[in-house]
Scaffold this motif. Structure first.
Motif, short mmCIF file in Angstrom:
data_model
loop_
_atom_site.label_atom_id
_atom_site.label_comp_id
_atom_site.label_asym_id
_atom_site.label_seq_id
_atom_site.Cartn_x
_atom_site.Cartn_y
_atom_site.Cartn_z
N ASP A 292 -21.63 24.88 34.64
CA ASP A 292 -20.25 24.44 34.37
C ASP A 292 -20.11 22.94 34.57
N LYS A 293 -20.75 22.41 35.61
CA LYS A 293 -20.71 20.96 35.86
C LYS A 293 -21.45 20.20 34.76
N ALA A 294 -22.56 20.76 34.29
CA ALA A 294 -23.30 20.12 33.20
C ALA A 294 -22.47 20.09 31.92
N ILE A 295 -21.76 21.18 31.64
CA ILE A 295 -20.89 21.25 30.47
C ILE A 295 -19.77 20.22 30.57
N ASP A 296 -19.13 20.17 31.73
CA ASP A 296 -18.03 19.23 31.93
C ASP A 296 -18.51 17.79 31.77
N THR A 297 -19.67 17.48 32.31
CA THR A 297 -20.21 16.12 32.20
C THR A 297 -20.50 15.76 30.75
N LEU A 298 -21.14 16.67 30.01
CA LEU A 298 -21.47 16.39 28.62
C LEU A 298 -20.21 16.26 27.77
N GLU A 299 -19.21 17.09 28.01
CA GLU A 299 -17.97 17.00 27.23
C GLU A 299 -17.27 15.67 27.48
N ARG A 300 -17.21 15.23 28.71
CA ARG A 300 -16.58 13.94 29.01
C ARG A 300 -17.38 12.79 28.42
N MET A 301 -18.70 12.93 28.40
CA MET A 301 -19.53 11.90 27.78
C MET A 301 -19.26 11.82 26.27
N LEU A 302 -19.13 12.99 25.63
CA LEU A 302 -18.84 13.01 24.20
C LEU A 302 -17.49 12.39 23.90
N LEU A 303 -16.48 12.73 24.70
CA LEU A 303 -15.12 12.27 24.44
C LEU A 303 -14.91 10.81 24.80
N ASP A 304 -15.46 10.38 25.93
CA ASP A 304 -15.16 9.04 26.46
C ASP A 304 -16.15 7.97 26.03
N VAL A 305 -17.39 8.39 25.69
CA VAL A 305 -18.42 7.38 25.44
C VAL A 305 -18.93 7.41 24.00
N LEU A 306 -19.27 8.61 23.51
CA LEU A 306 -19.95 8.71 22.22
C LEU A 306 -19.03 8.97 21.04
N SER A 307 -17.78 9.35 21.27
CA SER A 307 -16.92 9.73 20.16
C SER A 307 -15.58 9.00 20.20
N PRO A 308 -15.60 7.67 20.08
CA PRO A 308 -14.34 6.93 20.11
C PRO A 308 -13.53 7.20 18.85
#
Length: 405
Positions: A74-90
């Motif tokens: 669950d923590k890995a999922i949350d981290t990857l989702e925030r990375m996608l939203l905040d860093v890789l998908s402006p």
């Protein structure tokens, strides 16, 4: 560091989880969540996490967890989702997309629904205007490592800081490609060859740690143990044209987006060195049997195997013409500026051909001890990839969760 067993027992096998690179990583994590719900303790049974690109990021993250439970994934999922939203998908121009789309709908070219959908993809791509211009002009990469490195550093800080590979709590095998270059050594210029690089945190020679066999183990030190895990993850995730070259390395996806065979050969290489040491100590050389090692390995590979090459138009064209003289435009920038769904067809082929070939090889070596899990959710890998880059991370997250469930 991670200690491999002295004897490979089929009844107590070494369990390897191999994670492909690419935008299907989130789907794979959601699938792992479903597996852990159905079979509690599955994650805790994993000995080695093998990964390429995004799969390497997730693998290192999981390998750093003290206990592998449902909460870990669950923590890995949350981290990857925030990375996608905040860093890789402006998504810098969300307010302009809708009026521009409505304006395009008035033009004859975009009168049908499919053409309008393609126009929306283009507008979403343009929402990251600076990044798109840099990459499509050929002058620079889509993004840089600054935001990603800052994000991952903050995440690792909450886990106690970035660790060396040798300090991770579970085994890892990470794939990148070293470009070589020149280095100065003792006043002389030496050229380093380009080569695949497989990082591991396997122990050096634990069977002989209490015996003075310096002459046997000279040069055996696993230098990867001292590598910073964040630096290794970035090297494995430096996809050409999209991310900068990192420490002379690029994304391992250029030769092994599916890291399955890399993990198997890393284990075999380690065990072969053990066999050499055993033979030297006993003064009774015996032939090495790699099959005895493979019989004690179980491997599950997770990724995305696209069923078709390219979109509908590409499939139709390939089927109707026995000979197509495609140049670099067709292989790399096909459809621009009005259709972005088939950009980088060459990468489409590279990623899918590698995965399928690797699956075939692993199946022949391991038989029933090899399993491939590759849910695509009906969307091609490159479509998902550009969806993320053009501000469609929310769609990818929703689709990943639905596919896994």
């Amino acid at each position: 560091m991670f200690r491999l067993p002295e004897i490979y027992d089929p009844k107590k096998p070494v369990r390897v989880l191999a994670l492909d690179g690419g935008p299907n990583t989130l789907t794979n994590l959601y699938c792992l969540r479903q597996i852990e719900l159905a079979r509690p303790g599955f994650l805790a049974s994993v000995d080695i996490f093998a990964g390429t690109s995004d799969g390497a990021l997730s693998g290192i993250y999981l390998a750093n967890q003290r206990e592998l439970t449902l909460d870990s994934v669950d923590k890995a999922i949350d981290t990857l989702e925030r990375m996608l939203l905040d860093v890789l998908s402006p998504n810098r121009l969300p307010a302009l997309r809708r009026p521009l789309k409505n304006l395009l709908a008035l033009l004859p070219r975009f009168s049908d629904k499919r053409a309008l959908m393609q126009a929306d993809k283009l507008l979403r791509l343009m929402s990251s205007t600076g990044s798109a211009v840099r990459m499509l002009s050929g002058l620079s990469t889509w993004a840089d490592h600054h935001e990603l490195k800052r994000f991952l550093t903050d995440e690792l800080a909450s886990e106690g800081g970035s660790r060396k590979l040798g300090q991770l709590r579970h085994g890892v095998c990470v794939v990148s490609y070293a470009l070589g270059g020149e280095e100065i050594h003792k006043g002389h210029t030496a050229r380093k060859r380009q080569r695949p690089k497989i990082y591991t945190n396997f122990d050096d020679h634990p069977l002989f740690s209490e015996v003075d066999i310096a002459e046997l183990t000279a040069g055996w030190h696993n230098e990867d143990l001292e590598e910073d895990s964040l630096a290794v993850a970035l090297r494995s995730s430096s996809l050409p044209m999209f991310m900068p070259i990192s420490d002379g390395h690029i994304d391992g996806a250029v030769y092994a987006n599916n890291p399955t065979m890399c993990a198997l050969t890393a284990i075999l290489s380690h065990e072969r060195r053990r066999h050499v040491a055993r033979s030297a100590l006993s003064n009774t050389p015996t032939p090495w049997d790699p099959g005895s090692v493979l019989r004690g390995v179980v491997l599950m590979s997770m990724g995305a195997d696209d069923s078709h090459f390219g979109g509908t138009g590409v499939q139709r064209e390939v089927a109707r013409h026995p000979e197509l003289r495609w140049g670099w435009w067709s292989w790399l920038l096909r459809g621009l500026p009005f259709d972005v769904s088939d950009i980088l067809l060459l990468m489409d082929v590279v990623l899918n051909s590698d995965a399928r070939a690797t699956n075939f090889q692993a199946k022949q070596l391991l038989g029933e001890r090899f399993t491939r899990v590759a849910p695509s959710g009906g969307r091609r890998t490159m479509e998902k990839f550009f969806s993320v880059l053009s501000g469609g991370a929310h769609e990818l997250i929703a689709g990943s969760q639905a596919t896994a469930e």
